[in-house]
Design an enzyme around this catalytic site. Structure first.
Site, short mmCIF file in Angstrom:
data_model
loop_
_atom_site.label_atom_id
_atom_site.label_comp_id
_atom_site.label_asym_id
_atom_site.label_seq_id
_atom_site.Cartn_x
_atom_site.Cartn_y
_atom_site.Cartn_z
N LEU A 83 35.21 26.64 25.99
CA LEU A 83 36.59 27.29 25.67
C LEU A 83 37.77 26.78 26.48
O LEU A 83 38.80 27.42 26.52
CB LEU A 83 36.53 28.52 25.68
CG LEU A 83 35.08 29.19 24.64
CD1 LEU A 83 35.06 30.58 24.67
CD2 LEU A 83 35.64 28.72 23.17
N CYS A 84 37.49 25.87 27.27
CA CYS A 84 38.76 25.38 28.19
C CYS A 84 39.57 24.30 27.45
O CYS A 84 38.98 23.53 26.70
CB CYS A 84 37.72 24.42 29.30
SG CYS A 84 38.62 23.95 30.71
N MET A 121 39.34 26.03 36.13
CA MET A 121 37.99 25.18 35.61
C MET A 121 37.80 23.81 36.13
O MET A 121 36.84 23.42 36.20
CB MET A 121 37.70 25.40 34.07
CG MET A 121 37.75 26.97 33.61
SD MET A 121 36.63 28.00 34.45
CE MET A 121 35.27 27.17 34.52
N GLU A 122 38.87 22.99 36.05
CA GLU A 122 38.96 21.72 36.40
C GLU A 122 38.35 21.74 38.00
O GLU A 122 37.27 20.92 38.37
CB GLU A 122 40.11 21.14 36.40
CG GLU A 122 40.41 20.66 34.86
CD GLU A 122 40.75 21.84 33.87
OE1 GLU A 122 41.24 22.87 34.31
OE2 GLU A 122 40.96 21.59 32.67
N ASP A 136 21.75 15.64 44.62
CA ASP A 136 20.85 14.70 44.00
C ASP A 136 20.36 13.25 45.29
O ASP A 136 19.14 12.85 45.09
CB ASP A 136 21.58 14.03 42.78
CG ASP A 136 21.08 12.77 42.38
OD1 ASP A 136 19.72 12.99 41.74
OD2 ASP A 136 21.58 11.68 41.83
#
Lengths: 166, 166, 166, 166, 166, 166
Positions: A83-84, A121-122, A136
């Site tokens: 929803l961004c 959010m970014e 990783d």
């Protein structure tokens, strides 16, 4: 289809009156300069940390790779977070600080835009993906690496103005 | 261009002899059934938690949205994590458990494949993106939500066999 | 809907009998170990080259960023090249060699898979995107940088066997 | 976090003071009409060229496919080039001119925006991906096809104004 | 986490026992040759249809663009459809047939793989995106174009064997 | 390179004078508030419909998943539809209405932006991908589900003003 109300009582802004998800409608919001900073910590074993930080080349390569991954993820945030709003970022950067005593790497991701919605959010996504990339690249030495305390530390711009994590 | 050595001494497997990043060459590895489970916690204020969990529809919609976002992110993991191998997942699922006393949501992401490499990063990415989505949907009620302790809890398959977080 | 014929006369394999594009049908091909290497040259002004190569950190950061971009692009090749098959790469790597006299950077991209089609496009794409990234990061010093002679230098695997550029 | 300085001495604009990569901060730049044109050449054997250009349908299909691939790539440039800003393009187009004598195809890609940064990378990426697509569709007839001399030929807009390749 | 049961009673296979979505676990399924064909119809005004079909070049360009868009979408199906498995397609093709009397274009999309799950969604997605592309390119002449009757017409492979729409 | 003419005679706006595809140049258009609504119908067997709608959790989960997929697709429309402009959406929402008598679900997708081009394709794409997701999640109960009558029902903003399907 109405704008987010500005009442004092907080609500889950992505649910409409019938409780169904939709993007927040920002059609009538004004573009302002906005900034958000997110932070997080990657904690690893001494052994993995030594490999990461001792080897001069290694350290540069791992952290640069994580930085690039974080910046790329910031730009693709709206593809990942349903929803961004998609928006053109004017800046994205990722910084690391290493703590030799605790075998931790602190990640700080900063995003800026001149647009109708914030870039929390970014910044949060850039920080998370940078952390995942470190995981990783170091997991061969330590599968038990932990991503800790990913959170917003600062935001500015928009109607709600400046906000600092306490 | 050689395979990861199986010596006892751990190394950063994504660096070649000259210290430069490259994918680990899995050309000669065998496909086996592989599974990975990652876990993480989202901690929020009582106010935000009540909004999330009290409203029956709300809770379903927020958690379903986060679940879908996590599953989609698992499938796109190799686009986000630079040195991660792309592979066809045979399963991806995301589960939530809510703790009313502590205002936390625990996320458990499970991935499986029948391929040459493990799916730790897919599970870690699914867990992180599900957590970010919950943050996004509840941040109107609490900007200070924290993503805590994202980590691998289990893996099986491949040469190194089963692994459990302690 | 028939397979690519194996007649001696070369054809444009992506056109069907009516001259329309479609993917080559590889349903009945056998998976074999395949490798492809592509090479290319980035030529820049002395001034830009000195900035790139003199600054120790700078050089590492620029080349690492280009390497990461190339590897990521290899994995997303089938999204960019319309008729290319998507497949799981078992290896992708990008190497650079610098020529101080000519102010050029030679890029070598290697891809491998154990699948039904070759990975020439993955290697060519990795090489091109690594070159584009160098252009992007050095264009402030020289807008006239040229990407030269991007081509396949080697391929192995599949029915046609080994191939070397002459 | 400061803007790129406008000193006469060129620098690598994507490195901060500590030599680490980050996007250039364009928050304070003004939106202006910007245009960039990139060019490149695809050189192939006579045999492949004849197949490409003789068959009327074939030619249209191959070049249209390459054109579409180039335009799509222009729009996704910021996903591929790590430090490139995402922005809404107002135009992207790809043109081809065929040279029967030399068996070459010259590609010209044009991009425009009304935004805070230039679109050089979008044009360069469109040109490269169109070239790669031609390679892909003609490689059955000639694996030795070469992408030659991909470079910027023109840019306008922004503080630095018009620029022409000499 | 169990496989889809093969009981006679149909269920919604993407919901687990608690009614929550997750991918169907295909870990234990066998790879077989699978094919799916989807069909759909685009209905437009006579005026738009004449423009599309009369202009020789135009027709080729519009339909080729739609074909390329459909093929690319087939390969990215698992990014769009949340619970769809990502898999390597061995073939994707899109064909059109024009009906001058009714001003309709019938689209037929065919996908194949040699994998553990069917490719119905890949064919349905290719068909839909090809139809959307025709809409996009003809909407200047007719905003009221309708995408009609997009459906599966054939599938083969896997445990359930051949299926034909009646 | 000229703008779309505003003559009364409709043309295929994505073809240039030589009949080749390119994006419409919107450089000189003004940003205005734009809205588009698309609608479509998913028709399924009684058996599948009962499964979808009877199970309280199931219904919420399936429709929420389709809604999220539709919204995500709206944001990625320009990646799928070759000549569509990428733009920042200010709103995307997907609503469903169920018809028990006819075993159909009507989908309504609404998109808004404050930009130089309309959002018809974003709404059409959201509607189509939501419909495809319902197909995917119900196909275990009915492979013959049909996506019917996907079309634009409303648009506003821009030079052509309001438009309603009749």
């Amino acid at each position: 289809m109405t704008q987010t109300s500005s009442t004092a009582e907080p609500t889950l802004s992505h649910l409409d009156e019938s409780g169904q998800v939709r993007m927040v409608d920002v059609s009538n919001k004004t573009s302002t300069m906005r900034c958000a900073i997110a932070q997080g910590v990657v904690r690893m074993s001494k052994q993995a940390y030594v490999l990461l930080s001792a080897h001069e080349n290694g350290k540069g390569e791992v952290l640069n790779t994580a930085r690039v991954a974080g910046i790329l993820a910031a730009k693709r945030c709206a593809e990942l977070i349903p929803l961004c709003h998609s928006l053109p970022l004017s800046f994205a950067g990722v910084e690391f600080s290493l703590d030799d005593a605790n075998h931790t790497i602190t990640i700080k991701a900063t995003c800026r835009t001149d647009h109708k919605t914030g870039v929390e959010m970014e910044a949060m996504t850039a920080c998370s993906v940078a952390a995942l990339t470190i995981y990783d690249m170091c997991k061969a030495a330590d599968k038990g690496i932990i991503l800790e305390q990913i959170k917003l530390s600062f935001k500015s711009g928009g109607k709600s103005g400046e906000w600092h994590a306490n």
